[in-house]
Design a protein around this motif. Structure first.
Motif, PDB file in Angstrom:
ATOM      1  N   THR A   1       0.865  -1.191   0.000  1.00 41.49           N
ATOM      2  CA  THR A   1       0.000   0.000   0.000  1.00 41.49           C
ATOM      3  C   THR A   1       0.893   1.229   0.000  1.00 41.49           C
ATOM      4  O   THR A   1       1.168   1.810   1.054  1.00 41.49           O
ATOM      5  CB  THR A   1      -0.940   0.017   1.235  1.00 41.49           C
TER       6      THR A   1
ATOM      7  N   GLN B   1       0.416   4.177  -0.605  1.00 42.06           N
ATOM      8  CA  GLN B   1      -0.209   5.406  -0.127  1.00 42.06           C
ATOM      9  C   GLN B   1      -0.213   5.524   1.391  1.00 42.06           C
ATOM     10  O   GLN B   1      -0.532   6.589   1.922  1.00 42.06           O
ATOM     11  CB  GLN B   1      -1.632   5.550  -0.697  1.00 42.06           C
TER      12      GLN B   1
ATOM     13  N   LEU C   1      -5.309   2.739   6.717  1.00 40.40           N
ATOM     14  CA  LEU C   1      -6.128   3.079   5.553  1.00 40.40           C
ATOM     15  C   LEU C   1      -7.466   2.339   5.617  1.00 40.40           C
ATOM     16  O   LEU C   1      -8.512   2.924   5.346  1.00 40.40           O
ATOM     17  CB  LEU C   1      -5.389   2.739   4.256  1.00 40.40           C
TER      18      LEU C   1
END
Length: 87
Positions: free
Chosen positions: A19, A21, A27
């Motif tokens: 991930t 991000q 998240l």
């Protein structure tokens, strides 16, 4: 102290962040983090011990993947959760 001979270093693999991000669990939960760490065995991105979830440490404990590296821009270091030391 850096442990170049740390036996856990043999678990390090070429990985890409799962991930990119941010912290995978944060998240999913919609929560925030302070700093990010990436597992060098599977690419899991988790939050640091200063973050409420401490997901990098939790991942290391549950997956038995002990070595992470900073996933922060400009930082270049690795940590072994088992030995509690830089590697």
């Amino acid at each position: 102290m850096t442990l170049q001979g740390d036996p856990h270093l043999q678990m390090v693999r070429p990985v890409t962040p799962n991930t990119p991000q941010g912290c995978e669990e944060c998240l999913a939960q919609g929560t925030g983090w302070v700093h990010l760490r990436m597992c060098l065995t599977c690419g899991h991105v988790g939050c640091c011990d200063s973050s409420p979830g401490r997901h990098a440490r939790r991942h290391a404990a549950t997956s038995e993947h002990p070595i992470v590296e900073s996933y922060e821009p400009g930082e270049d270091w690795r940590w072994c959760f088992i030995d509690e030391a830089m590697v």
